[in-house]
Design a protein around this motif. Sequence first.
Motif, PDB file in Angstrom:
ATOM      1  N   GLY A 178       0.837  -1.181   0.000  1.00 18.43           N
ATOM      2  CA  GLY A 178       0.000   0.000   0.000  1.00 18.43           C
ATOM      3  C   GLY A 178       0.873   1.232   0.000  1.00 18.43           C
ATOM      4  O   GLY A 178       2.048   1.168  -0.348  1.00 18.43           O
ATOM      5  N   PRO A 179       0.317   2.339   0.417  1.00 23.86           N
ATOM      6  CA  PRO A 179       1.105   3.576   0.453  1.00 23.86           C
ATOM      7  C   PRO A 179       2.048   3.575   1.666  1.00 23.86           C
ATOM      8  O   PRO A 179       1.829   4.287   2.646  1.00 23.86           O
ATOM      9  CB  PRO A 179       0.047   4.667   0.539  1.00 23.86           C
ATOM     10  N   VAL A 180       3.088   2.773   1.598  1.00 19.94           N
ATOM     11  CA  VAL A 180       3.978   2.571   2.739  1.00 19.94           C
ATOM     12  C   VAL A 180       4.704   3.861   3.111  1.00 19.94           C
ATOM     13  O   VAL A 180       4.783   4.219   4.289  1.00 19.94           O
ATOM     14  CB  VAL A 180       4.978   1.431   2.452  1.00 19.94           C
ATOM     15  N   VAL A 181       5.230   4.575   2.114  1.00 18.34           N
ATOM     16  CA  VAL A 181       5.985   5.798   2.393  1.00 18.34           C
ATOM     17  C   VAL A 181       5.071   6.828   3.069  1.00 18.34           C
ATOM     18  O   VAL A 181       5.447   7.455   4.058  1.00 18.34           O
ATOM     19  CB  VAL A 181       6.620   6.364   1.106  1.00 18.34           C
ATOM     20  N   ALA A 182       3.855   6.975   2.554  1.00 22.77           N
ATOM     21  CA  ALA A 182       2.916   7.934   3.146  1.00 22.77           C
ATOM     22  C   ALA A 182       2.527   7.531   4.558  1.00 22.77           C
ATOM     23  O   ALA A 182       2.385   8.390   5.443  1.00 22.77           O
ATOM     24  CB  ALA A 182       1.679   8.056   2.263  1.00 22.77           C
ATOM     25  N   THR A 183       2.364   6.255   4.804  1.00 22.96           N
ATOM     26  CA  THR A 183       1.992   5.777   6.133  1.00 22.96           C
ATOM     27  C   THR A 183       3.096   6.056   7.143  1.00 22.96           C
ATOM     28  O   THR A 183       2.830   6.560   8.245  1.00 22.96           O
ATOM     29  CB  THR A 183       1.683   4.268   6.087  1.00 22.96           C
ATOM     30  N   ILE A 184       4.326   5.741   6.784  1.00 10.95           N
ATOM     31  CA  ILE A 184       5.455   5.969   7.690  1.00 10.95           C
ATOM     32  C   ILE A 184       5.671   7.462   7.912  1.00 10.95           C
ATOM     33  O   ILE A 184       5.936   7.905   9.034  1.00 10.95           O
ATOM     34  CB  ILE A 184       6.736   5.300   7.141  1.00 10.95           C
ATOM     35  N   THR A 185       5.529   8.260   6.860  1.00  8.80           N
ATOM     36  CA  THR A 185       5.680   9.711   7.002  1.00  8.80           C
ATOM     37  C   THR A 185       4.603  10.279   7.917  1.00  8.80           C
ATOM     38  O   THR A 185       4.892  11.104   8.791  1.00  8.80           O
ATOM     39  CB  THR A 185       5.623  10.389   5.616  1.00  8.80           C
ATOM     40  N   GLY A 186       3.377   9.835   7.739  1.00  9.08           N
ATOM     41  CA  GLY A 186       2.288  10.295   8.606  1.00  9.08           C
ATOM     42  C   GLY A 186       2.506   9.912  10.064  1.00  9.08           C
ATOM     43  O   GLY A 186       2.268  10.710  10.971  1.00  9.08           O
ATOM     44  N   GLY A 187       2.967   8.703  10.294  1.00  4.27           N
ATOM     45  CA  GLY A 187       3.255   8.265  11.660  1.00  4.27           C
ATOM     46  C   GLY A 187       4.386   9.063  12.290  1.00  4.27           C
ATOM     47  O   GLY A 187       4.334   9.416  13.472  1.00  4.27           O
ATOM     48  N   THR A 188       5.402   9.371  11.506  1.00  4.83           N
ATOM     49  CA  THR A 188       6.527  10.163  12.005  1.00  4.83           C
ATOM     50  C   THR A 188       6.073  11.563  12.380  1.00  4.83           C
ATOM     51  O   THR A 188       6.440  12.088  13.443  1.00  4.83           O
ATOM     52  CB  THR A 188       7.637  10.235  10.943  1.00  4.83           C
ATOM     53  N   ILE A 189       5.258  12.160  11.523  1.00  6.15           N
ATOM     54  CA  ILE A 189       4.721  13.499  11.826  1.00  6.15           C
ATOM     55  C   ILE A 189       3.879  13.457  13.091  1.00  6.15           C
ATOM     56  O   ILE A 189       3.977  14.353  13.941  1.00  6.15           O
ATOM     57  CB  ILE A 189       3.922  14.031  10.625  1.00  6.15           C
ATOM     58  N   LEU A 190       3.068  12.411  13.231  1.00  3.65           N
ATOM     59  CA  LEU A 190       2.231  12.275  14.430  1.00  3.65           C
ATOM     60  C   LEU A 190       3.076  12.182  15.698  1.00  3.65           C
ATOM     61  O   LEU A 190       2.784  12.847  16.703  1.00  3.65           O
ATOM     62  CB  LEU A 190       1.336  11.047  14.296  1.00  3.65           C
ATOM     63  N   TRP A 191       4.140  11.384  15.684  1.00  5.01           N
ATOM     64  CA  TRP A 191       5.020  11.273  16.853  1.00  5.01           C
ATOM     65  C   TRP A 191       5.654  12.619  17.196  1.00  5.01           C
ATOM     66  O   TRP A 191       5.745  12.998  18.364  1.00  5.01           O
ATOM     67  CB  TRP A 191       6.132  10.244  16.611  1.00  5.01           C
ATOM     68  N   PHE A 192       6.093  13.353  16.158  1.00  9.72           N
ATOM     69  CA  PHE A 192       6.733  14.641  16.406  1.00  9.72           C
ATOM     70  C   PHE A 192       5.734  15.661  16.946  1.00  9.72           C
ATOM     71  O   PHE A 192       6.055  16.442  17.845  1.00  9.72           O
ATOM     72  CB  PHE A 192       7.417  15.158  15.142  1.00  9.72           C
ATOM     73  N   VAL A 193       4.514  15.661  16.430  1.00  7.43           N
ATOM     74  CA  VAL A 193       3.472  16.564  16.937  1.00  7.43           C
ATOM     75  C   VAL A 193       3.155  16.231  18.387  1.00  7.43           C
ATOM     76  O   VAL A 193       2.998  17.139  19.234  1.00  7.43           O
ATOM     77  CB  VAL A 193       2.209  16.501  16.045  1.00  7.43           C
ATOM     78  N   LEU A 194       3.067  14.959  18.723  1.00  9.83           N
ATOM     79  CA  LEU A 194       2.826  14.573  20.114  1.00  9.83           C
ATOM     80  C   LEU A 194       3.959  15.052  21.023  1.00  9.83           C
ATOM     81  O   LEU A 194       3.715  15.476  22.162  1.00  9.83           O
ATOM     82  CB  LEU A 194       2.656  13.054  20.228  1.00  9.83           C
ATOM     83  N   PHE A 195       5.183  14.974  20.524  1.00  5.00           N
ATOM     84  CA  PHE A 195       6.316  15.486  21.301  1.00  5.00           C
ATOM     85  C   PHE A 195       6.156  16.986  21.545  1.00  5.00           C
ATOM     86  O   PHE A 195       6.319  17.462  22.669  1.00  5.00           O
ATOM     87  CB  PHE A 195       7.629  15.196  20.571  1.00  5.00           C
ATOM     88  N   LEU A 196       5.836  17.742  20.497  1.00  5.69           N
ATOM     89  CA  LEU A 196       5.700  19.196  20.632  1.00  5.69           C
ATOM     90  C   LEU A 196       4.539  19.585  21.544  1.00  5.69           C
ATOM     91  O   LEU A 196       4.639  20.553  22.298  1.00  5.69           O
ATOM     92  CB  LEU A 196       5.518  19.832  19.253  1.00  5.69           C
ATOM     93  N   VAL A 197       3.446  18.818  21.487  1.00  6.31           N
ATOM     94  CA  VAL A 197       2.289  19.112  22.341  1.00  6.31           C
ATOM     95  C   VAL A 197       2.628  18.865  23.812  1.00  6.31           C
ATOM     96  O   VAL A 197       2.180  19.608  24.694  1.00  6.31           O
ATOM     97  CB  VAL A 197       1.076  18.263  21.895  1.00  6.31           C
ATOM     98  N   GLN A 198       3.414  17.860  24.103  1.00 10.32           N
ATOM     99  CA  GLN A 198       3.745  17.531  25.485  1.00 10.32           C
ATOM    100  C   GLN A 198       4.862  18.395  26.050  1.00 10.32           C
ATOM    101  O   GLN A 198       4.982  18.522  27.277  1.00 10.32           O
ATOM    102  CB  GLN A 198       4.169  16.062  25.594  1.00 10.32           C
ATOM    103  N   LEU A 199       5.645  19.019  25.199  1.00 16.04           N
ATOM    104  CA  LEU A 199       6.806  19.786  25.654  1.00 16.04           C
ATOM    105  C   LEU A 199       6.458  20.912  26.629  1.00 16.04           C
ATOM    106  O   LEU A 199       7.152  21.065  27.638  1.00 16.04           O
ATOM    107  CB  LEU A 199       7.576  20.312  24.445  1.00 16.04           C
ATOM    108  N   PRO A 200       5.392  21.696  26.424  1.00 17.60           N
ATOM    109  CA  PRO A 200       5.068  22.745  27.399  1.00 17.60           C
ATOM    110  C   PRO A 200       4.694  22.211  28.783  1.00 17.60           C
ATOM    111  O   PRO A 200       4.764  22.934  29.776  1.00 17.60           O
ATOM    112  CB  PRO A 200       3.873  23.467  26.773  1.00 17.60           C
TER     113      PRO A 200
END
Length: 93
Positions: free
Chosen positions: A16-38
């Motif tokens: 399937g769209p493997v590259v898009a799936t992994i990219t989306g998951g990576t973005i999600l992890w980074f957004v979760l990091f930024l949300v928790q940082l404050p």
Amino acid sequence: MAKWTPTHEAPEPLEGPVVATITGGTILWFVLFLVQLPFYGWFDDHGHTWWVWTCLAGAGLGLIGIWYVRGRDAAIKRGAAENQPQESQPQEK
């Protein structure tokens, strides 16, 4: 041990769209990091700083994953191109 031996063949792997799936998951992890940082102080007070660092590690490993799946995708496309028959070139006289 014989009762654990599968009696049928394994199914074909799903592509399937493997590259898009992994990219989306990576973005999600980074957004979760930024949300928790404050809220790092709260996480530190309650002994949950590993949540913050887990999100950062997920983003970092996701970057490695993006590099890997892009290379894999390129290799699959190269292999498919090599296996296709070459169009015959008309010979000049």
